[in-house]
Design an enzyme around this catalytic site. Sequence first.
Site, PDB file in Angstrom:
ATOM      1  CG  HIS A 103     -82.553  68.170   8.267  1.00 57.13           C
ATOM      2  ND1 HIS A 103     -81.685  68.636   9.217  1.00 57.13           N
ATOM      3  CD2 HIS A 103     -81.851  68.136   7.093  1.00 57.13           C
ATOM      4  CE1 HIS A 103     -80.502  68.865   8.655  1.00 57.13           C
ATOM      5  NE2 HIS A 103     -80.584  68.580   7.362  1.00 57.13           N
ATOM      6  CG  HIS A 161     -83.496  61.745  11.366  1.00 54.90           C
ATOM      7  ND1 HIS A 161     -83.027  61.839  12.655  1.00 54.90           N
ATOM      8  CD2 HIS A 161     -83.099  62.876  10.723  1.00 54.90           C
ATOM      9  CE1 HIS A 161     -82.373  62.988  12.797  1.00 54.90           C
ATOM     10  NE2 HIS A 161     -82.390  63.620  11.644  1.00 54.90           N
TER      11      HIS A 161
END
Length: 374
Positions: A240, A336
């Site tokens: 992303h 993340h």
Amino acid sequence: MASLSLSSDTPQRRKPTMAATPASSTSSTSSTSSTSSTSPAFSARRSSPYLPTSRESLLLSIFPALLLFGTLFRVLSPQTRGAAMNVAPGTAHYDQAPGLAPSYFARKDNLFNVFFVKRGWFWITVTFAFFVGTHPFFAVSDKQQPAARNSSVLGRRGSAILRWGLVTGWWFLVTQWFFGPALVDRSFRLTGGSCQVLQAAVDDKIAADEDPSQLLLAATASACKHAGGQWRGGHDISGHVFLLVLGTTFLAQEIGWVLWRRAVSTSTVRVADARSLVMHDGAVKSAEVEAELATISPSPASTETATVASRIALRFAAVVVGLCLWMLLMTAIYFHTWFEKLTGLLVSLAGFYSVYLLPRWVPEARRVVGVPGL
């Protein structure tokens, strides 16, 4: 007497010469002074051809700032601090149940993630195509086309499309396919990661004295997901962050420099281009040099028809860039680890540097790839 006459005449003849000499000297000095007072003002604004300009550095600083802010928000916000988080090796995200997720944007099924980020490069491409297809900067008649080739052999539109192809190729290699699994999948496996479901099949093959290498090579994030498993144990580069940063820098370069060039061309105040280019003879000069070579005007008819459409294209681009930055912030907060986000940022900047900075100091590459806004 003759000699006295000559000697007395000589100074009179020299007077105009003597008078002219200081004037020319003053003019020369004035010219030199004017040049020296002007040149440093413009050269001081130029950056190294190997580094981003001050404007580009300001843009690039937004990305680590957003990632840092997101990390701090995750730690300091009571809402995220008290939420249940999946901390298994190789993963870092909050519980996806609607009632347990700390925010709508912490869920992977939020509409912005599903319809924008997951299809991010499609929206980036549509935005780029809309802009290039409608902006007057690219609207050049056939008679003017040879002049447009001075900066790039492909012309303005052709070199812009080539740069899109190079950036798209980098996105494809990192996230989709790299002579097999993509780079993000390969890096995950090289750092000790594996898929829960496929790992059981690998263990069975090993127990049966069979070679599990083919099964291991076929293991990708997509294959693991479809098999109902999850990545575990390795370093998962944030796809992303990579996509959103790469897409934003791509659009900023292709659109930002064109808008800046058009604004400067219509301004009464001369503003120097801060970019520096290494020429074929090794000299470092301002991008203004190639800008003058590539100065051409679009045909009046194409300008009139493109004005309204180009304005819509710019508004559309602003929305897409805004969404990219917003979703980058959401990724920084809810998904993340910090190191996974950092590597996603670095991999995207590697593509940015190769396409947009490297040609500034490699003339042969610039001749084909071109420079945005020239």
